[in-house]
Design a protein around this motif. Structure first.
Motif, PDB file in Angstrom:
ATOM      1  N   GLU A 178      -3.413 -16.561 -19.514  1.00 30.65           N
ATOM      2  CA  GLU A 178      -3.852 -16.351 -20.898  1.00 30.65           C
ATOM      3  C   GLU A 178      -2.686 -16.531 -21.874  1.00 30.65           C
ATOM      4  OE1 GLU A 178      -5.291 -12.514 -23.533  1.00 30.65           O
ATOM      5  OE2 GLU A 178      -6.086 -12.747 -21.494  1.00 30.65           O
ATOM      6  N   THR A 179      -1.547 -15.948 -21.547  1.00 29.97           N
ATOM      7  CA  THR A 179      -0.365 -16.106 -22.405  1.00 29.97           C
ATOM      8  C   THR A 179       0.065 -17.565 -22.498  1.00 29.97           C
ATOM      9  OG1 THR A 179       0.341 -13.878 -21.763  1.00 29.97           O
ATOM     10  CG2 THR A 179       2.001 -15.325 -22.761  1.00 29.97           C
ATOM     11  N   TYR A 180       0.004 -18.257 -21.378  1.00 37.22           N
ATOM     12  CA  TYR A 180       0.410 -19.672 -21.349  1.00 37.22           C
ATOM     13  C   TYR A 180      -0.486 -20.525 -22.235  1.00 37.22           C
ATOM     14  CZ  TYR A 180       1.621 -24.216 -19.273  1.00 37.22           C
ATOM     15  OH  TYR A 180       2.015 -25.519 -19.075  1.00 37.22           O
ATOM     16  N   LEU A 181      -1.792 -20.340 -22.136  1.00 37.79           N
ATOM     17  CA  LEU A 181      -2.727 -21.119 -22.937  1.00 37.79           C
ATOM     18  C   LEU A 181      -2.596 -20.773 -24.413  1.00 37.79           C
ATOM     19  CD1 LEU A 181      -5.076 -23.115 -23.109  1.00 37.79           C
ATOM     20  CD2 LEU A 181      -6.634 -21.212 -22.618  1.00 37.79           C
ATOM     21  N   ARG A 182      -2.459 -19.515 -24.721  1.00 39.82           N
ATOM     22  CA  ARG A 182      -2.341 -19.112 -26.132  1.00 39.82           C
ATOM     23  C   ARG A 182      -1.076 -19.697 -26.765  1.00 39.82           C
ATOM     24  NH1 ARG A 182      -2.090 -14.045 -25.422  1.00 39.82           N
ATOM     25  NH2 ARG A 182       0.150 -13.726 -25.786  1.00 39.82           N
ATOM     26  N   ARG A 183       0.017 -19.708 -26.036  1.00 40.05           N
ATOM     27  CA  ARG A 183       1.261 -20.248 -26.591  1.00 40.05           C
ATOM     28  C   ARG A 183       1.148 -21.747 -26.826  1.00 40.05           C
ATOM     29  NH1 ARG A 183       6.808 -18.095 -24.193  1.00 40.05           N
ATOM     30  NH2 ARG A 183       5.802 -16.259 -25.091  1.00 40.05           N
ATOM     31  N   ILE A 184       0.469 -22.455 -25.939  1.00 38.60           N
ATOM     32  CA  ILE A 184       0.318 -23.908 -26.112  1.00 38.60           C
ATOM     33  C   ILE A 184      -0.485 -24.217 -27.362  1.00 38.60           C
ATOM     34  CG2 ILE A 184      -0.780 -25.966 -25.146  1.00 38.60           C
ATOM     35  CD1 ILE A 184       0.035 -24.999 -22.385  1.00 38.60           C
ATOM     36  N   VAL A 185      -1.611 -23.539 -27.573  1.00 40.71           N
ATOM     37  CA  VAL A 185      -2.452 -23.865 -28.730  1.00 40.71           C
ATOM     38  C   VAL A 185      -1.779 -23.450 -30.035  1.00 40.71           C
ATOM     39  CG1 VAL A 185      -4.557 -23.752 -27.350  1.00 40.71           C
ATOM     40  CG2 VAL A 185      -3.752 -21.697 -28.531  1.00 40.71           C
ATOM     41  N   VAL A 186      -1.021 -22.354 -30.041  1.00 42.81           N
ATOM     42  CA  VAL A 186      -0.317 -21.945 -31.256  1.00 42.81           C
ATOM     43  C   VAL A 186       0.736 -22.978 -31.635  1.00 42.81           C
ATOM     44  CG1 VAL A 186       1.264 -20.234 -32.211  1.00 42.81           C
ATOM     45  CG2 VAL A 186      -0.779 -19.493 -30.993  1.00 42.81           C
ATOM     46  N   LEU A 187       1.489 -23.467 -30.666  1.00 43.64           N
ATOM     47  CA  LEU A 187       2.499 -24.490 -30.944  1.00 43.64           C
ATOM     48  C   LEU A 187       1.857 -25.782 -31.443  1.00 43.64           C
ATOM     49  CD1 LEU A 187       4.935 -23.980 -27.905  1.00 43.64           C
ATOM     50  CD2 LEU A 187       5.180 -23.156 -30.255  1.00 43.64           C
ATOM     51  N   ARG A 188       0.714 -26.120 -30.878  1.00 37.44           N
ATOM     52  CA  ARG A 188       0.040 -27.344 -31.325  1.00 37.44           C
ATOM     53  C   ARG A 188      -0.469 -27.199 -32.766  1.00 37.44           C
ATOM     54  NH1 ARG A 188      -1.795 -30.632 -26.990  1.00 37.44           N
ATOM     55  NH2 ARG A 188      -2.771 -31.890 -28.626  1.00 37.44           N
ATOM     56  N   LEU A 189      -0.955 -26.008 -33.137  1.00 39.12           N
ATOM     57  CA  LEU A 189      -1.418 -25.798 -34.505  1.00 39.12           C
ATOM     58  C   LEU A 189      -0.262 -25.886 -35.500  1.00 39.12           C
ATOM     59  CD1 LEU A 189      -4.003 -22.905 -34.031  1.00 39.12           C
ATOM     60  CD2 LEU A 189      -4.490 -25.274 -34.663  1.00 39.12           C
ATOM     61  N   GLU A 190       0.870 -25.333 -35.136  1.00 44.00           N
ATOM     62  CA  GLU A 190       2.018 -25.393 -36.036  1.00 44.00           C
ATOM     63  C   GLU A 190       2.515 -26.832 -36.188  1.00 44.00           C
ATOM     64  OE1 GLU A 190       5.009 -22.688 -34.741  1.00 44.00           O
ATOM     65  OE2 GLU A 190       3.918 -20.902 -35.421  1.00 44.00           O
ATOM     66  N   ARG A 191       2.480 -27.599 -35.128  1.00 39.34           N
ATOM     67  CA  ARG A 191       2.923 -28.995 -35.226  1.00 39.34           C
ATOM     68  C   ARG A 191       1.952 -29.843 -36.033  1.00 39.34           C
ATOM     69  NH1 ARG A 191       4.477 -29.509 -28.799  1.00 39.34           N
ATOM     70  NH2 ARG A 191       6.207 -27.983 -28.848  1.00 39.34           N
ATOM     71  N   ASP A 192       0.665 -29.454 -36.034  1.00 40.11           N
ATOM     72  CA  ASP A 192      -0.330 -30.191 -36.811  1.00 40.11           C
ATOM     73  C   ASP A 192      -0.414 -29.686 -38.247  1.00 40.11           C
ATOM     74  OD1 ASP A 192      -0.906 -31.668 -34.582  1.00 40.11           O
ATOM     75  OD2 ASP A 192      -2.639 -30.458 -33.979  1.00 40.11           O
ATOM     76  N   ASP A 193       0.480 -28.764 -38.625  1.00 43.77           N
ATOM     77  CA  ASP A 193       0.508 -28.224 -39.995  1.00 43.77           C
ATOM     78  C   ASP A 193      -0.833 -27.605 -40.367  1.00 43.77           C
ATOM     79  OD1 ASP A 193       3.146 -29.076 -40.321  1.00 43.77           O
ATOM     80  OD2 ASP A 193       2.513 -31.060 -41.036  1.00 43.77           O
ATOM     81  N   ALA A 194      -1.340 -26.760 -39.460  1.00 39.33           N
ATOM     82  CA  ALA A 194      -2.606 -26.081 -39.750  1.00 39.33           C
ATOM     83  C   ALA A 194      -2.440 -25.035 -40.842  1.00 39.33           C
ATOM     84  CB  ALA A 194      -3.144 -25.424 -38.480  1.00 39.33           C
ATOM     85  N   THR A 195      -1.230 -24.551 -41.032  1.00 40.75           N
ATOM     86  CA  THR A 195      -0.969 -23.552 -42.062  1.00 40.75           C
ATOM     87  C   THR A 195      -0.117 -24.156 -43.171  1.00 40.75           C
ATOM     88  OG1 THR A 195       0.980 -22.771 -40.851  1.00 40.75           O
ATOM     89  CG2 THR A 195      -1.111 -21.660 -40.393  1.00 40.75           C
ATOM     90  N   ALA A 196      -0.414 -23.769 -44.377  1.00 38.76           N
ATOM     91  CA  ALA A 196       0.369 -24.220 -45.523  1.00 38.76           C
ATOM     92  C   ALA A 196       1.632 -23.373 -45.644  1.00 38.76           C
ATOM     93  CB  ALA A 196      -0.474 -24.119 -46.797  1.00 38.76           C
ATOM     94  N   PRO A 197       2.612 -23.832 -46.414  1.00 37.77           N
ATOM     95  CA  PRO A 197       3.818 -23.020 -46.606  1.00 37.77           C
ATOM     96  C   PRO A 197       3.483 -21.641 -47.176  1.00 37.77           C
ATOM     97  CG  PRO A 197       4.180 -25.251 -47.384  1.00 37.77           C
ATOM     98  CD  PRO A 197       2.719 -25.147 -47.068  1.00 37.77           C
TER      99      PRO A 197
END
Length: 294
Positions: A225-244
């Motif tokens: 669970e920790t492994y999967l959660r960390r992968i998707v969080v990193l992918r969201l940050e790289r795709d700029d899912a959040t604004a500054p």
């Protein structure tokens, strides 16, 4: 006995008529004849000697022997090609390169054999080294050639809850991470291991360590669970899912499973409706962000 006696042994004048019982006279050929005794084999006739042409001198025996001993000309020797055309230094270099390649091939075949072979003394002592050689590029499994190969397309998707800088909250749409990996692999001659296997293997690990209600089974459930959660969080940050200024609060992962359509010539009928499996919302911790990983 009289010479005129008509006996069988009497001499007969040339041209005299033959009498009944006389043997036919042999036709006399021109040239000398050699007398042949009764019972002896016929002598082999010798070829007549050819006389040299008028005005031509007989050949010298020494010249005849010299002409017979001289080999016939075969032209220039063939020009060497390939490795033989190289200098000695380059030939040695080519030989060393071939030797290194041969040794590497033998080592690779031996490692793969030890990986797929049943557990033995060598794998018990050097199993970690064999795994380091095989994984991840040369992994061996039976998913392609199994009696029941994979007939499903599984896509891993994620969405996020984001707290904006002004204190508001919003939920993003679904990001199809598997589709992103597919687009990165399509047409890429050398796709990375991350694009090919990271997300897929993490989802397979999660499914294998959780039951149908998404409860962990065994000691590896929390780790997956920790492994999967960390992968998707990193992918969201790289795709700029959040604004500054925005903060990623939590994420939710789901899988979208569809059947592989049968070929056109098959009469098999399968459902084309996707099946979803949604996981609960996971709170994002400081350890899941890209900055903590660096």
């Amino acid at each position: 006995m009289d010479a005129y006696d008509g006996g069988s042994n009497a001499q007969r004048q040339p041209g005299a008529p033959s009498e009944p019982g006389d043997a036919p006279e042999r036709e006399v050929q021109d040239g000398p004849e050699t007398a042949q005794a009764p019972g002896e084999p016929a002598a082999v006739s010798q070829p007549q000697e050819e006389f040299p042409a008028p005005g031509r001198q007989p050949a010298d025996p020494a010249e005849i022997r010299q002409a017979a001993a001289a080999p016939a000309p075969y032209g220039d020797p063939p020009t060497p090609t390939g490795v033989a055309a190289l200098s000695l230094r380059y030939q040695i270099g080519v030989a060393l390169a071939l030797a290194v390649v041969a040794v590497a091939v033998c080592v690779h075949i031996g490692m793969v054999f030890l990986h797929v072979a049943p557990q033995n003394t060598v794998t018990k002592q050097h199993g970690r080294g064999v795994d380091d050689w095989v994984y991840p590029e040369f992994e061996q499994n039976w998913k392609l050639f199994a009696p029941n190969p994979l007939q499903l397309n599984i896509a891993v998707q994620v969405r996020a809850r984001i707290r904006s800088a002004d204190g508001g909250s919003r939920t993003s749409g679904w990001y199809d991470l598997s589709a992103q990996d597919g687009r990165a692999i399509d047409g890429n001659l050398l796709p990375s291991h991350t694009q090919q296997n990271e997300l897929r293997r993490s989802w397979d690990l999660f499914v294998a360590t959780h039951d149908a209600d998404n409860r962990p089974v065994g000691l590896r459930g929390t780790l997956s669970e920790t492994y999967l959660r960390r992968i998707v969080v990193l992918r969201l940050e790289r795709d700029d899912a959040t604004a500054p200024g925005d903060v990623l609060v939590s994420v939710q992962v789901r899988s979208r499973t569809t059947n592989v359509p049968p070929p056109k010539w098959s009469e098999e009928k399968v459902s084309v409706q996707p099946v979803y499996r949604e996981l609960p919302w996971w709170a994002v911790t400081a350890d899941d962000t890209e900055g903590s990983v660096r």
